[in-house]
Design an enzyme around this catalytic site. Structure first.
Site: not given
Ligand SMILES: NC(=O)c1ccc[n+]([C@@H]2O[C@H](COP(=O)([O-])OP(=O)(O)OC[C@H]3O[C@@H](n4cnc5c(N)ncnc54)[C@H](O)[C@@H]3O)[C@@H](O)[C@H]2O)c1
Length: 421
Positions: A125, A162, A258, A269
């Site tokens: 995101t 999740e 809306y 209203c």
């Molecule tokens: N968790 C959710 O439910 C969810 C749902 C939709 C979107 N998102 C978005 O997706 C993104 C990831 O979320 P997440 O919950 O999986 O995060 P997370 O923190 O669980 O995982 C991110 C991973 O990226 C790794 N990382 C960091 N730098 C890196 C690099 N240079 N090369 C390779 N790996 C690297 C980290 O070590 C970590 O394991 C975020 O932007 C989040 O907002 C999350």
């Protein structure tokens, strides 16, 4: 396809498992050695129902490999999925360090002689403008101005939740694909070939903003439900029953009604009843900050619409406003945002005419008449008939409620306020 996944957290690892299930070959790149060790030992470092089995399948069939270093692995890949974290920075913005770093790594590792560009799909995101203003410049710096011959940048937000992530992966509410030119990407179409969901292909910024809008809306829903719940509890009303009745209404409540960005709310209203709920909430100590903010938000929107319609307008411009009542086919002027706009336009020196076929100043009665004349004393002089609306020349026509569709006007510019572009 052969797919590299950068970041094996909740999004990346679930994606890895699901893509294995779909028959693809995955290479996961993750700097945390402990996570790599766990995955290789057959255990997911995150708890997600069903994920262990998918990862085990990938390892057993040798279609899942994981490593800490990208090396020259991208040479064999068709796609790179970026799923690194974007945690909050101290000022509330997203911390873009991981996005920038992973983009640099990909730009340095990708082979410049590729026959077909590597499709780099960002699933993290990120704020609108990230691909254009942060990611593309990194690729340009490392690969030169024609970097798009080597990489195809795509933004594809993730909607999984999740705990039901695998189910959500295969049954998403929608698929949003942001591309450089807003046109479909062949690789994305291929990637989603087996997933049945509405697909929206658009520009980067719209796609990037989608996830913000969704998550904020979900937060608004939770906060709203809880504010109503607090009032119910304090007034000894069944919050459960009120909720049941509220969500059963799919026509006006849980519906697109809306929800269109455009005009402010008004009429006899909504403002009155919101004001009264603010009062009740204060009385019972429910501290309803969201409901409290609604009228201020609406006032801010009226101010915005005035600035929006008058931008680039010459002083004393001739303006025709279509619609004065709070909505079309009504003569109710009480708390109409259009009355407020008319007042602002006049006091700013514009020459205003108003056409609203449902409003006849001579026929207004009671509170409606009182409100109209006290807020717009010159109402009778401002209102024009259809002949004048169609016959005169205007610098600007403001269509506040769709009246324009039945008219032929002579105007240098037309602005619609009931639907923002
Ligand atoms: N968790 C959710 O439910 C969810 C749902 C939709 C979107 N998102 C978005 O997706 C993104 C990831 O979320 P997440 O919950 O999986 O995060 P997370 O923190 O669980 O995982 C991110 C991973 O990226 C790794 N990382 C960091 N730098 C890196 C690099 N240079 N090369 C390779 N790996 C690297 C980290 O070590 C970590 O394991 C975020 O932007 C989040 O907002 C999350």
């Amino acid at each position: 396809m052969k797919i590299a996944i950068f970041g094996l957290g909740y999004v990346g690892l679930t994606g890895a498992g699901c893509l294995v299930k779909e028959g693809h070959s995955i290479v996961g790149i993750e700097p945390h050695e402990d996570k790599i060790k766990m995955i290789l030992s057959g255990h997911s470092p995150i708890y997600e129902p069903g994920l262990d089995d998918l990862l085990a399948q990938g390892l057993a069939e040798k279609r899942l490999t994981v490593t800490t270093q990208v090396g020259n692995l991208l040479a064999e890949c068709d796609v790179a999925l970026v799923c690194v974290g974007t945690p909050s920075a101290s000022d509330g913005s997203h911390n873009m360090t991981y996005i920038a770093e992973v983009s640099r790594q990909i730009a340095m590792a990708v082979n410049r002689d590729r026959i077909r560009p590597l499709t780099v799909i960002y699933r993290s995101t990120v704020r609108p403008g990230t691909i254009d203003d942060l990611i593309a410049p990194i690729f340009k710096t490392h690969l030169g101005a024609d970097f798009r011959k080597v990489v195809e940048l795509v933004y594809n937000p993730e909607f999984l939740r999740e705990s039901v992530a695998i189910q959500d992966y295969f049954n998403p509410p929608k698929i949003v694909v942001g591309t450089h030119d807003g046109l479909p990407s062949e690789r994305m179409t291929e990637l989603y070939a087996n997933i049945s969901a509405p697909m929206f292909v658009t520009g980067y910024r719209e796609a990037e903003f989608t996830k913000f809008v969704d998550n904020t809306w979900h937060a608004v829903k939770v906060a709203f439900a809880n504010e109503i719940g607090r009032v119910c509890v304090q007034l000894d009303i069944s919050a459960k029953k009120v909720h049941e009745i509220f969500v059963s209404d799919r026509k006006l409540n849980i519906s697109p009604y809306y929800m269109r960005p455009g005009g402010a709310f008004g009429g006899s209203c909504l403002p009155k009843d919101v004001r009264a709920l603010v009062h009740i909430s204060e009385e019972v100590g429910a501290f309803n900050h969201l409901v409290d903010s609604l009228l201020r938000s609406n006032e801010a929107h009226k101010r915005f619409l005035f600035d929006y319609v008058t931008r680039d307008l010459p002083a004393k411009a001739r303006i025709l406003m279509l619609g004065l009542a709070f909505k079309a086919e009504s003569d109710d002027l009480r708390e109409s945002p259009q009355l407020n706009l008319a007042h602002r336009l006049i006091t700013s020196g514009y020459q205003l005419s108003i056409f609203d076929p449902a409003v006849k100043p001579t026929q207004l009665l009671g509170q409606n008449m009182g409100y109209a004349f006290s807020h717009l004393p010159s109402i009778s002089d401002l209102m024009v008939d259809r002949d004048a609306a169609e016959g005169n020349e205007y610098d600007l026509v403001i269509d506040t409620n769709g009246t324009l569709s039945g008219l032929t006007v002579n105007a240098a510019k037309v602005v619609h306020t009931h639907t923002l572009p």
